[in-house]
Motif scaffolding. Structure first.
Motif, short mmCIF file in Angstrom:
data_model
loop_
_atom_site.label_atom_id
_atom_site.label_comp_id
_atom_site.label_asym_id
_atom_site.label_seq_id
_atom_site.Cartn_x
_atom_site.Cartn_y
_atom_site.Cartn_z
N LEU A 64 0.83 -1.21 0.00
CA LEU A 64 0.00 0.00 0.00
C LEU A 64 0.87 1.25 0.00
CD1 LEU A 64 -2.81 -1.03 2.53
CD2 LEU A 64 -2.78 -1.24 0.03
N ALA A 65 2.03 1.18 0.64
CA ALA A 65 2.96 2.32 0.65
C ALA A 65 3.45 2.60 -0.77
CB ALA A 65 4.14 2.04 1.58
N PHE A 66 3.72 1.53 -1.53
CA PHE A 66 4.14 1.73 -2.91
C PHE A 66 3.01 2.35 -3.74
CE2 PHE A 66 7.62 -1.40 -2.21
CZ PHE A 66 8.65 -0.65 -2.75
N VAL A 67 1.77 1.95 -3.45
CA VAL A 67 0.63 2.53 -4.16
C VAL A 67 0.52 4.03 -3.83
CG1 VAL A 67 -1.87 2.55 -4.36
CG2 VAL A 67 -0.64 0.37 -4.29
N ALA A 68 0.65 4.38 -2.55
CA ALA A 68 0.56 5.79 -2.14
C ALA A 68 1.65 6.62 -2.78
CB ALA A 68 0.64 5.88 -0.61
N ALA A 69 2.88 6.10 -2.77
CA ALA A 69 3.99 6.82 -3.41
C ALA A 69 3.76 6.95 -4.90
CB ALA A 69 5.31 6.11 -3.12
N GLY A 70 3.23 5.90 -5.52
CA GLY A 70 2.94 5.95 -6.95
C GLY A 70 1.90 6.99 -7.30
N VAL A 71 0.91 7.18 -6.42
CA VAL A 71 -0.12 8.20 -6.65
C VAL A 71 0.51 9.59 -6.61
CG1 VAL A 71 -2.17 9.29 -5.66
CG2 VAL A 71 -2.03 6.80 -5.82
N PHE A 243 4.45 1.19 11.82
CA PHE A 243 3.26 0.36 11.64
C PHE A 243 1.97 1.16 11.82
CE2 PHE A 243 6.68 -2.38 13.42
CZ PHE A 243 7.09 -2.91 12.21
N GLY A 244 0.86 0.48 11.72
CA GLY A 244 -0.42 1.16 11.72
C GLY A 244 -0.62 1.91 10.41
N VAL A 245 -1.75 2.61 10.31
CA VAL A 245 -2.06 3.37 9.09
C VAL A 245 -1.02 4.45 8.83
CG1 VAL A 245 -3.75 4.87 7.97
CG2 VAL A 245 -4.53 2.88 9.27
N MET A 246 -0.62 5.17 9.90
CA MET A 246 0.38 6.22 9.72
C MET A 246 1.73 5.63 9.31
SD MET A 246 -1.10 9.02 9.91
CE MET A 246 0.41 9.98 9.73
N GLY A 247 1.99 4.40 9.73
CA GLY A 247 3.22 3.74 9.32
C GLY A 247 3.28 3.55 7.81
N ILE A 248 2.11 3.34 7.19
CA ILE A 248 2.06 3.19 5.74
C ILE A 248 2.50 4.47 5.05
CG2 ILE A 248 0.52 2.82 3.76
CD1 ILE A 248 -1.15 1.01 5.56
N PHE A 249 2.03 5.63 5.60
CA PHE A 249 2.41 6.91 4.99
C PHE A 249 3.88 7.23 5.26
CE2 PHE A 249 -2.22 7.38 5.34
CZ PHE A 249 -2.50 7.72 4.02
N THR A 250 4.38 6.84 6.43
CA THR A 250 5.81 7.01 6.69
C THR A 250 6.61 6.17 5.69
OG1 THR A 250 5.45 7.39 9.05
CG2 THR A 250 7.65 6.69 8.38
N ALA A 251 6.17 4.95 5.46
CA ALA A 251 6.83 4.08 4.50
C ALA A 251 6.77 4.67 3.09
CB ALA A 251 6.19 2.69 4.51
N SER A 253 6.85 7.77 2.27
CA SER A 253 7.85 8.83 2.12
C SER A 253 9.24 8.25 1.88
CB SER A 253 7.86 9.73 3.35
OG SER A 253 8.37 9.04 4.47
N VAL A 254 9.43 6.99 2.29
CA VAL A 254 10.72 6.33 2.05
C VAL A 254 10.75 5.68 0.67
CG1 VAL A 254 12.30 4.54 2.85
CG2 VAL A 254 11.04 5.92 4.51
N TRP A 452 4.86 17.48 1.62
CA TRP A 452 4.77 16.58 2.77
C TRP A 452 5.94 15.60 2.79
CZ3 TRP A 452 3.12 15.87 7.40
CH2 TRP A 452 3.06 14.59 7.96
N LEU A 453 6.28 15.08 1.62
CA LEU A 453 7.43 14.18 1.55
C LEU A 453 8.74 14.91 1.81
CD1 LEU A 453 6.51 11.96 -1.54
CD2 LEU A 453 6.20 11.45 0.88
N MET A 454 8.81 16.16 1.37
CA MET A 454 10.04 16.94 1.58
C MET A 454 10.30 17.19 3.07
SD MET A 454 9.94 19.73 -1.54
CE MET A 454 11.57 20.41 -1.19
N VAL A 455 9.26 17.51 3.83
CA VAL A 455 9.47 17.81 5.25
C VAL A 455 9.77 16.54 6.04
CG1 VAL A 455 8.07 19.90 5.23
CG2 VAL A 455 7.00 17.71 5.79
N ASN A 456 9.60 15.38 5.42
CA ASN A 456 9.98 14.14 6.08
C ASN A 456 11.44 13.78 5.86
OD1 ASN A 456 7.69 12.47 7.48
ND2 ASN A 456 6.70 13.44 5.73
N LEU A 457 12.17 14.65 5.14
CA LEU A 457 13.61 14.45 4.96
C LEU A 457 14.37 15.04 6.15
CD1 LEU A 457 13.94 15.32 1.17
CD2 LEU A 457 14.27 13.09 2.21
#
Length: 506
Positions: A64-71, A243-251, A253-254, A452-457
């Motif tokens: 799902l993280a790959f799907v989110a990043a792909g979007v 982990f959890g839903v927020m873990g997917i979004f953290t993933a 960003s990676v 959002w991804l930039m501020v996670n750097l």
């Protein structure tokens, strides 16, 4: 102040590509562009990041993280596709911003792209060298430490394999784009075949219990204060989740960084036979193909082995070793080494085209904007940058600087999305073979997701990026501002300006 934001109209940009001494040969098709995109996107990301984020952030939900990043990438890709088909000129985001935001913003993004592609090429070359040395070691051939990038007996270390790869690819790029496309096609075919082997062979070893739980229970990470912490954590006290839903979004960003590269397709717009039709196909097609492969690989590898036991360094190869099939592991390692060759080639291609476009506009010395009389390639910047990057790759590991590649790409995404909105407003009359849907909604969402991804750097990445940008501004004000073709046109007496009228400039 107004001269800092003078724009170069689209018609003039296209006319500049028709000057015989500064014109690139049009030889690429939609298939070539798609191959370029797949060739640069599929690299170490698919072979390494899958295990890292599954084990640390998302569990089996890494798919799902790959799907989110792909979007997120798809939103940016829609903006790139409109610009690349409307302004089929070398330079990618640099050229787009020159037509919409103005000269100084264009310089900034061009300077950013030069750094992004240069460091990316060097880092990938060093990674390729590591895989090759590993394969040589397995065969019983060992390079001396001083030729493997490690300090030898006399304190000298030079990565001869990394430097040699960059120099060989430089020669290939000088000899012509069609040759580069053919070599890339062969290597990409090998790389995709290896990925398909992972998916098909691994599917027979999937155990359903390994997917439970698909989204592991969240385990928040305590906030830190180190500069290595994400900027958003230092600013707002929010720490990335495990982990959890927020873990997917953290993933997400990676793993987003595994997608970096589709934007490089836009740098080849000027060398495409039918850019209005083929650029959108190449950009969007390569992104869709890679997203499907990434999701399939992540589903297979987390089904083969429990995510808690996945290797961080080589999850795909080690997953096959764990089930007693080391032969597959060797094939995967070979595929990773071969795949990095195309990543390096296309990153170097992207950088030389941006450098060439900036030189043709006068922001860099015009000496570098003359093409080879026979091969019709920008041989001068290609040779210069190839030699410089070969030296950098030989002497430096650049492991910590690699994140500058990521922030540079994300910054370009923001600029292109904003430029789409501006050019729609200022030049609604332009013929657009491809139109980004739902403007300004899609570009705005693209900007927000990218930021959002930039501020996670890490904060230290932002500091290095800021220093590089300041150096770029010094170069612009000391050279580029006064030597640009627009500046010379503005300063020329009436009646002495050659070429077309200024058109849409501010």
């Amino acid at each position: 102040m107004s001269t800092l934001f003078r724009t170069k109209n689209v018609e003039q940009s296209i006319r500049d590509t028709e000057e015989p001494e500064h014109s690139l040969k049009k030889s690429l098709s939609a298939l070539d562009l798609t191959v370029f995109g797949v060739g640069v996107i599929i690299g170490t990301g698919i072979f390494v990041l899958t295990g890292q984020v599954a084990k640390n952030n998302a569990g089996p939900a890494v798919s799902l993280a790959f799907v989110a990043a792909g979007v997120v990438c798809a939103l940016a890709a829609l903006c790139y596709a409109e610009f690349a088909s409307t302004v089929p000129v070398a330079g990618s985001a640099y050229t787009f911003s020159y037509a919409s935001l103005g000269e100084m913003p264009a310089w900034i993004i061009g300077w950013d792209l030069v750094l992004e592609f240069a460091l990316g090429t060097a880092v990938v070359a060093v990674g390729w060298s590591g895989y090759i040395r590993s394969l040589l070691d397995n065969a019983g051939w060992h390079l001396p430490d001083y030729l493997a990038g490690r300090d030898g007996a006399h304190g000298f270390g030079f990565d001869i394999l990394a430097a040699a790869l960059v120099l060989v690819l430089t020669v290939i790029l000088v000899l012509g784009m069609k040759l580069s496309a053919r070599i890339t096609s062969i290597v990409v075919a090998i790389k995709v075949a290896v990925v398909l082997i992972v998916i098909i062979a691994g599917a027979f070893f999937i155990h359903g219990d390994n997917y439970k739980p698909f989204i592991p229970h969240p385990q928040p990470v305590p906030a830190g204060s180190s500069l290595k912490a994400p900027l958003v954590q230092l600013m707002f006290g929010w720490a990335p989740a495990n982990f959890g839903v927020m873990g997917i979004f953290t993933a997400a960003s990676v793993v987003f960084f595994a997608f970096i590269g589709f934007d490089i397709v836009a740098t080849a717009a000027e060398e495409t036979r039918n850019p209005q039709r083929d650029m959108p196909r190449g950009i969007l097609g390569s992104l869709v193909i890679c997203t499907v492969l990434y999701v399939a690989v992540s589903i297979v590898v987390t089904g083969m082995e429990k995510y808690t036991r996945l290797s961080v360094e080589a999850p795909l190869a080690d997953a096959f070793k764990a089930i007693g099939h080391p032969w597959y592991a060797g094939v995967i390692s070979f595929g990773a080494a071969v795949g990095l060759t195309t990543v390096c080639l296309i990153l170097l291609l992207g950088q030389t085209r941006v450098f060439f476009a900036m030189s043709r506009d006068g922001l860099l010395p015009r000496f570098f904007s003359r093409v080879h009389p026979r091969f019709k390639t920008p041989h001068r910047p290609t040779i210069l940058l190839g030699v410089v990057i070969a030296v950098v790759a030989g002497f430096t590991s650049l492991s910590e600087l690699a994140e500058l590649v990521n922030i540079g790409t994300l910054f370009a995404f923001v600029v292109v999305a904003i430029s789409v909105i501006i050019l729609r407003k200022t030049r609604p009359d332009l013929p657009r073979a491809f139109r980004t849907p739902w403007v300004p909604f899609v570009p705005i969402v693209s900007v927000c997701a990218t930021l959002w991804l930039m501020v996670n750097l890490p904060a230290e990445t932002w500091i290095r990026f800021a220093v590089w940008m300041l150096i770029g501004l010094v170069v612009y004000f000391s050279y580029g501002r006064t030597h640009s073709r627009l500046a010379r046109r503005d300063e020329a007496p009436a009646g002495e300006v050659s070429g077309p009228p200024p058109g849409n400039t501010r």
